[in-house]
Design an enzyme around this catalytic site. Structure first.
Site, short mmCIF file in Angstrom:
data_model
loop_
_atom_site.label_atom_id
_atom_site.label_comp_id
_atom_site.label_asym_id
_atom_site.label_seq_id
_atom_site.Cartn_x
_atom_site.Cartn_y
_atom_site.Cartn_z
N VAL A 63 1.12 -1.01 -0.35
CA VAL A 63 -0.16 -0.23 0.04
C VAL A 63 0.94 1.49 0.29
O VAL A 63 1.94 1.50 1.39
CB VAL A 63 -1.18 -0.17 1.04
CG1 VAL A 63 -1.12 1.57 1.96
CG2 VAL A 63 -2.44 -1.07 0.88
N ALA A 108 4.62 3.61 2.94
CA ALA A 108 3.98 2.90 2.40
C ALA A 108 4.40 1.60 2.75
O ALA A 108 4.95 1.99 4.59
CB ALA A 108 5.01 2.88 0.96
N LYS A 109 3.67 0.91 2.97
CA LYS A 109 3.46 -0.69 3.68
C LYS A 109 3.35 -2.31 2.93
O LYS A 109 2.53 -1.29 1.70
CB LYS A 109 2.88 -0.73 5.28
CG LYS A 109 3.33 -1.21 5.82
CD LYS A 109 4.58 -0.88 6.96
CE LYS A 109 4.84 -1.40 7.94
NZ LYS A 109 6.04 -0.40 8.97
N GLY A 110 4.33 -2.53 3.77
CA GLY A 110 3.64 -4.18 3.00
C GLY A 110 3.51 -5.30 3.84
O GLY A 110 3.69 -5.14 4.96
N ASP A 149 10.55 -5.47 8.61
CA ASP A 149 9.78 -5.33 9.45
C ASP A 149 9.14 -6.30 10.43
O ASP A 149 10.14 -7.12 11.22
CB ASP A 149 8.17 -4.44 9.21
CG ASP A 149 7.15 -3.53 9.69
OD1 ASP A 149 7.55 -2.55 10.33
OD2 ASP A 149 6.25 -4.34 10.64
#
Ligand code: GLU
Length: 417
Positions: A63, A108-110, A149
């Site tokens: 995202v 952003a992040k995944g 993360d």
């Protein structure tokens, strides 16, 4: 703004804080819409062939929340709860975090929605390479840069870099948090935990306290928690308790954190560390200590336990450990919360240093990394503290106000709104 509910999803919870601050700033509706929502959301199917030959379809996400200030930036987590809503929430936090510490990135992040503890190393490698291949259409050195993360690490980044490089040629700056021999930055692994303690030191100093006479409990002994504990102990804090998914340990005289690290490498858990007594994760959060550092997952301090937190300072080393309802309870009780977008911003700050080193094909000493990290975090802490005093708000709302102002300015200058 309405009273917060305890049933908010992770994204609704982050958005709740955003809207409270947007109200306070008098943000116009168009800017509010653009800044609250996400830019792009990608879900990919990752067929995973297990070692026993069976195949399961796993979901992966990336995202991109906001890119007004620079390329999208943020980690990738492997967790059964890492669904689209949670990844969205974490992407939004990255936008505010990078703006607050003033590094030229968006947010952003995944996520891969899977329990990585149930997978073998080769299954993890296969899944990681497939994820990178599937999301490679939307990432890039000047487009979106991934990092570790929860449940991902330098090895995960090495596989990602290699998978990307097979298609695009050697591209170290495509991910940060890499192993140092592959272009990772010295000091990156420790950076999130170190940064949390740097910010804690500043708050302690403002409260007229010195680390040498302060006790600390750290929930979580993963990358962030273990480094926070280690750096804190070296600064003189007495780290009395810590925990992991299997349970916690307490030693009122102080834990020997280096010896604990050695125990964890052997036993795979903090549980059973000689000389310490067992306690639960819930008990740890309610200990009578000077500093509580939640360094594990989100939502651990909620309506159910916020009135039992006894630490006068809470350092959010994890992302979103305090729910909006709990945030109000802690504030009303006079507890100082150092918010995630400040307290855990050390990781992405050193990711920025890693990215610049890769682009320049040059490497910095660890001393330089740590002193530049301190520069960004101490400046951000002081701006937040001063903004809170000026606005008559708490540190979280002041941190969001600074970040939202900066992102709104960039969005306006670009002509988005
Ligand atoms: N995953 C970390 C965070 O939540 C680091 C992100 C990065 O280095 O890009 O801040």
């Amino acid at each position: 703004m309405a009273e917060p509910s305890e049933d908010l999803t992770p994204f609704e919870a982050v958005t709740f804080f955003f809207h409270e601050v947007a109200d306070q700033l008098g943000l116009d509706d168009a800017t509010r819409q653009v800044l609250a929502g996400t830019y792009r959301e990608l879900r990919v199917q990752l067929p995973l062939r297990r070692d026993d030959g069976t195949v399961t379809a796993v979901s992966g996400y990336r995202v991109q929340h906001n890119g007004a200030r620079g390329p999208y930036k943020g980690g990738v987590r492997y967790h059964p709860h890492a669904d689209l809503d949670e990844v969205r929430a974490l992407a939004s936090l990255m936008t505010w975090k990078t703006a607050l510490v003033d590094i030229p990135f968006g947010g952003a992040k995944g996520g891969i929605q899977v329990d990585p503890t149930a997978l073998s190393r080769s299954e993890l490698e296969q899944l990681t390479r497939r994820y990178m291949a599937q999301v490679s259409y939307v990432v890039g050195v000047n487009r979106d840069i991934m990092a570790p993360d929860v449940n991902t690490n330098a090895q995960t980044m090495a596989w990602m870099m290699d998978a990307y490089g097979q298609r695009h040629g050697h591209t170290p700056a495509i991910v940060t948090g890499k192993p140092v021999p592959l272009g990772g930055s010295l000091g990156r692994e420790a950076a999130t935990g170190r940064g949390a303690i740097m910010v804690c030191d500043e708050a302690a100093r403002d409260a007229g306290r010195a680390p040498g006479d302060m006790t600390m409990a750290v929930q979580g002994f993963g990358n962030v928690g273990s480094w926070a504990a280690r750096v804190a102990a070296a600064q003189g804090y007495r780290v009395v308790a810590t925990s992991d998914v299997r349970g916690g340990i307490i030693a009122p005289g102080g834990l020997h954190v280096d010896a604990l690290g050695a125990h964890v490498r052997e036993a795979g858990t903090v549980v059973g560390f000689p000389g310490a007594d067992p306690l639960t994760n819930e008990e740890l959060l309610e200990l009578d200590v000077d500093v509580l550092v939640p360094a594990a997952l989100g939502g651990v301090i909620g309506k159910h336990n916020a009135d039992r937190v006894r630490a006068p300072i809470v350092v959010e080393a994890a992302n979103a450990p305090v729910t909006p309802v709990a945030d109000r309870i802690l504030r009303d009780r006079g507890i100082v919360v150092l918010p995630d977008i400040l307290a855990n911003a050390g990781g992405v700050t050193v990711s920025y240093f890693e990215w610049t080193q890769n682009i320049q094909q040059f490497s910095w000493t660890e001393e330089r990394v740590n002193s530049e990290l301190a520069g960004h975090l101490v400046t951000a802490y002081r701006q937040v503290r001063d903004r809170a005093a000026a606005d008559g708000t708490d540190l979280r709302h002041a941190a969001f106000a600074i970040a939202v102002d900066r992102v709104a300015t960039a969005a306006h200058l670009r002509g988005y709104v």
